[in-house]
Write an enzyme that holds these catalytic residues in place. Sequence first.
Site, mmCIF file in Angstrom:
data_model
loop_
_atom_site.group_PDB
_atom_site.id
_atom_site.type_symbol
_atom_site.label_atom_id
_atom_site.label_comp_id
_atom_site.label_asym_id
_atom_site.label_seq_id
_atom_site.Cartn_x
_atom_site.Cartn_y
_atom_site.Cartn_z
ATOM 1 N N ARG A 44 7.574 -3.715 -7.376
ATOM 2 C CA ARG A 44 7.993 -4.157 -6.039
ATOM 3 C C ARG A 44 9.474 -3.876 -5.838
ATOM 4 O O ARG A 44 9.888 -3.333 -4.823
ATOM 5 C CB ARG A 44 7.696 -5.647 -5.877
ATOM 6 C CG ARG A 44 8.230 -6.246 -4.593
ATOM 7 C CD ARG A 44 9.271 -7.296 -4.961
ATOM 8 N NE ARG A 44 9.805 -7.913 -3.765
ATOM 9 C CZ ARG A 44 11.112 -8.036 -3.532
ATOM 10 N NH1 ARG A 44 11.999 -7.593 -4.381
ATOM 11 N NH2 ARG A 44 11.532 -8.619 -2.442
ATOM 12 N N HIS A 83 13.997 -1.076 -3.540
ATOM 13 C CA HIS A 83 15.396 -0.729 -3.760
ATOM 14 C C HIS A 83 15.619 0.724 -4.163
ATOM 15 O O HIS A 83 16.726 1.240 -3.968
ATOM 16 C CB HIS A 83 16.004 -1.661 -4.804
ATOM 17 C CG HIS A 83 15.980 -3.095 -4.380
ATOM 18 N ND1 HIS A 83 16.706 -3.563 -3.306
ATOM 19 C CD2 HIS A 83 15.291 -4.161 -4.863
ATOM 20 C CE1 HIS A 83 16.475 -4.862 -3.151
ATOM 21 N NE2 HIS A 83 15.614 -5.254 -4.073
#
Length: 117
Positions: free
Chosen positions: A78, A83
């Site tokens: 995730r 990111h």
Amino acid sequence: MDERILKWLFDVKMSIDEINEFFHNEEKDFFKYRNNLMLKRAVERNLEIIGEAINRIITRDDAFVEKISNAKAIIGLRNHVIHAYDNISDENIWSILINHLPKLKIEIDNLIQKEEK
């Protein structure tokens, strides 16, 4: 089981079911996946939801680290998708869909069923 944990388990289940529904009318084909930007983004979004829900679950009750295989890796995925969005490997995501998502679905379904009894 805490009601919030149960809600997050259902969020994981719904995201897995949604990913599976994307391939409902056709066989899973990596090359079709790789060339379909909308499908890739939809899968990635659902993987983000799965990772966030599992993060919330184990933050609330760390016993779930033992109940959900690879919980930390799922959270790591995730974080990577969010990111390091510009460095996502289609091959890695595909491997997760084929090799890991079916096992996670079974584990989540079992956890939900235990609670419903």
